[in-house]
Design a protein around this motif. Structure first.
Motif, mmCIF file in Angstrom:
data_model
loop_
_atom_site.group_PDB
_atom_site.id
_atom_site.type_symbol
_atom_site.label_atom_id
_atom_site.label_comp_id
_atom_site.label_asym_id
_atom_site.label_seq_id
_atom_site.Cartn_x
_atom_site.Cartn_y
_atom_site.Cartn_z
ATOM 1 N N ILE A 95 9.060 -47.310 -88.032
ATOM 2 C CA ILE A 95 9.406 -47.092 -86.718
ATOM 3 C C ILE A 95 9.454 -45.354 -86.560
ATOM 4 C CG2 ILE A 95 11.867 -47.198 -87.684
ATOM 5 C CD1 ILE A 95 12.398 -48.362 -84.811
ATOM 6 N N ASP A 96 9.170 -45.070 -85.244
ATOM 7 C CA ASP A 96 9.156 -43.661 -85.078
ATOM 8 C C ASP A 96 10.888 -43.036 -84.924
ATOM 9 O OD1 ASP A 96 6.690 -43.436 -84.878
ATOM 10 O OD2 ASP A 96 6.638 -43.508 -82.844
ATOM 11 N N ALA A 97 11.004 -41.851 -85.147
ATOM 12 C CA ALA A 97 12.401 -41.470 -84.999
ATOM 13 C C ALA A 97 12.999 -41.018 -83.626
ATOM 14 C CB ALA A 97 12.390 -39.933 -85.573
ATOM 15 N N ASP A 98 11.914 -41.070 -82.589
ATOM 16 C CA ASP A 98 12.679 -40.677 -81.317
ATOM 17 C C ASP A 98 13.123 -41.923 -80.408
ATOM 18 O OD1 ASP A 98 10.271 -42.277 -80.746
ATOM 19 O OD2 ASP A 98 9.063 -40.510 -79.906
ATOM 20 N N LEU A 99 13.221 -43.175 -81.001
ATOM 21 C CA LEU A 99 14.002 -44.357 -80.285
ATOM 22 C C LEU A 99 13.019 -44.872 -79.426
ATOM 23 C CD1 LEU A 99 17.493 -43.156 -80.413
ATOM 24 C CD2 LEU A 99 16.461 -44.866 -82.032
ATOM 25 N N GLN A 100 11.695 -44.321 -79.209
ATOM 26 C CA GLN A 100 10.865 -44.906 -78.262
ATOM 27 C C GLN A 100 10.501 -46.465 -78.677
ATOM 28 O OE1 GLN A 100 7.552 -41.975 -77.957
ATOM 29 N NE2 GLN A 100 7.705 -42.738 -75.898
ATOM 30 N N ASP A 101 10.721 -46.616 -79.838
ATOM 31 C CA ASP A 101 10.516 -48.145 -80.297
ATOM 32 C C ASP A 101 11.856 -48.333 -80.687
ATOM 33 O OD1 ASP A 101 7.898 -47.330 -80.620
ATOM 34 O OD2 ASP A 101 8.183 -46.919 -82.829
ATOM 35 N N VAL A 198 9.159 -53.221 -74.624
ATOM 36 C CA VAL A 198 8.984 -52.207 -73.794
ATOM 37 C C VAL A 198 9.325 -50.848 -74.556
ATOM 38 C CG1 VAL A 198 9.834 -51.108 -71.742
ATOM 39 C CG2 VAL A 198 9.794 -53.701 -71.739
ATOM 40 N N ARG A 199 8.207 -50.012 -74.289
ATOM 41 C CA ARG A 199 8.239 -48.767 -75.047
ATOM 42 C C ARG A 199 9.076 -48.010 -74.091
ATOM 43 N NH1 ARG A 199 4.962 -44.212 -77.848
ATOM 44 N NH2 ARG A 199 6.028 -44.731 -79.752
ATOM 45 N N GLU A 200 10.234 -47.339 -75.004
ATOM 46 C CA GLU A 200 11.232 -46.729 -74.050
ATOM 47 C C GLU A 200 10.916 -45.064 -73.885
ATOM 48 O OE1 GLU A 200 14.457 -47.781 -73.217
ATOM 49 O OE2 GLU A 200 14.202 -49.789 -73.996
ATOM 50 N N LYS A 201 11.608 -44.410 -73.158
ATOM 51 C CA LYS A 201 11.610 -42.883 -73.075
ATOM 52 C C LYS A 201 11.716 -42.309 -74.519
ATOM 53 C CE LYS A 201 13.789 -41.506 -69.322
ATOM 54 N NZ LYS A 201 13.730 -42.411 -68.334
ATOM 55 N N ARG A 202 11.336 -41.171 -74.777
ATOM 56 C CA ARG A 202 11.852 -40.289 -75.947
ATOM 57 C C ARG A 202 13.363 -40.208 -75.625
ATOM 58 N NH1 ARG A 202 10.886 -36.685 -79.493
ATOM 59 N NH2 ARG A 202 8.874 -37.421 -80.615
ATOM 60 N N TRP A 203 14.275 -40.441 -76.525
ATOM 61 C CA TRP A 203 15.471 -40.039 -76.669
ATOM 62 C C TRP A 203 16.085 -38.699 -76.414
ATOM 63 C CZ3 TRP A 203 20.346 -42.556 -75.720
ATOM 64 C CH2 TRP A 203 21.231 -41.608 -76.374
HETATM 65 MG MG MG Z 1 7.344 -40.984 -79.566
#
Ligand code: MG
Ligand code: UDP
Length: 320
Positions: A95-101, A198-203
């Motif tokens: 999982i990506d670190a940026d909380l997009q997932d 739903v892919r979120e915005k970058r935190w």
């Molecule tokens: Mg990202």
């Protein structure tokens, strides 16, 4: 026997100081409701900000946190690879670190895994807060990839996915350098399914995928699963040679029909086309061999065994 870990969460990190505290908090929250032991493997891909210190402080205060620090930036795909190499879990989540997932989706993935699926990939039904350019290029890329390659890489999925230990063991057999992980995951097979999210915005922070890195990823994806680019020369050379032949016949018939002398200029043009065509075909043939050399050099396993019966070591796929 050492402690058994149920779930490994692999999180590639490159200059993510702003998001890390929130990422850690959300991951803890989600994983503590996952009914099983877990480890959070952060792969620090040569960050130049405070990411390393922040991650070290997590690791000091929490046994579940593991940290791999790269000596420099090696790229997202390599960071994921390192995480998979170190993961001990029965199921591994990338999982990506940026909380997009959204980490909460992991729980749904785990449910699917418990139902018997060996790969559960996240499929983006919507992408929030990403530029038109990013969405357009991503969508174009996935479709291009589908056309060019022979393996079935699911459209609109990133690296956010859960993989059973068996799949991870299989992926460890791949040591190719320019790697496109989602392609390799499709390649190895096993029972695969998707969960939509739903892919979120970058935190916080900016994308760490520069245009250059994005193009490199796209190119790796296509070239590691397709030899079509090598065949372009042949595709151009054959019609060119045929065209020169047709032109030659036209000029010849005109000449034989008694209309004028054989024009030297057209002959030069025709020969030019012919030679160009022959060179392209020759290049294409070389391309075929280079394609084969490339296949061999990648050193991929010929097959992946899912399970066996009747041998001494029964049941599980034998990778060791
Ligand atoms: Mg990202
Ligand atoms: N990342 C990495 N190495 C890189 C670039 C990115 O480990 O060279 C990590 C990054 O920290 C993030 C994930 O890979 O956790 C995805 O990157 P990003 O969110 O910037 O990509 P995007 O979502 O914009 O495609």
């Amino acid at each position: 026997m050492e402690d058994r870990v149920d779930f490994s969460v692999v999180i590639p990190v490159y200059n993510e100081e702003e998001v890390l505290p929130e990422t850690y908090r959300r991951m803890k929250e989600v994983m503590s409701s996952a009914r099983g032991s877990y480890e959070l493997i952060f792969v620090n891909d040569g960050s130049r900000d405070k990411s390393q210190e922040i991650l070290e402080s997590f690791a000091r205060g929490d046994e579940a946190v593991k940290l791999i620090n790269f000596s420099r930036n090696f790229g997202h795909q390599v960071a994921i690879t390192a995480g998979l190499d170190y993961a001990k879990g029965q199921a591994v989540i990338v999982i990506d670190a940026d909380l997009q997932d959204p980490p909460e989706v992991i729980l749904t993935m785990i449910e699917k895994w418990r139902e018997g699926y060996e790969v559960v990939y996240g499929k983006r039904v919507k992408r929030e807060g990403e530029s038109f350019f990013k969405k357009f290029t991503a969508s174009f890329f996935y479709r291009l990839l589908k056309r060019f390659t022979t393996i079935d890489i699911p459209v609109d999925t990133g690296d956010f996915r859960l993989m059973d230990k068996k799949v991870v063991d299989a992926l460890r057999l791949f040591r190719e350098k320019n790697r496109f992980m989602r392609g390799l995951v499709s390649w190895v097979g096993f029972r695969q399914t998707s969960v939509e999210y739903v892919r979120e915005k970058r935190w916080a922070g900016e994308t760490k995928y520069s245009l250059r890195k994005m193009l490199k990823l796209a190119w790796d994806g296509i070239t590691s699963f397709s030899d079509k680019p090598l065949k372009i020369a042949t595709y151009a050379g054959i019609p060119l040679s045929l065209f020169s032949l047709v032109l030659f016949l036209v000029v010849l018939f005109q000449y034989l029909g008694g209309r004028g002398t054989f024009p030297a200029t057209s002959l030069i043009g025709i020969l030019n086309l012919l030679v160009g065509g022959i060179i392209l075909i020759a290049l294409g043939i070389m391309g075929e061999y280079i394609g084969r050399i490339y296949e061999e050099v990648k050193g991929r396993p010929l097959y992946i065994v899912e399970s066996t019966m009747g041998f001494e070591k029964e049941g599980e796929g034998d990778f060791d």
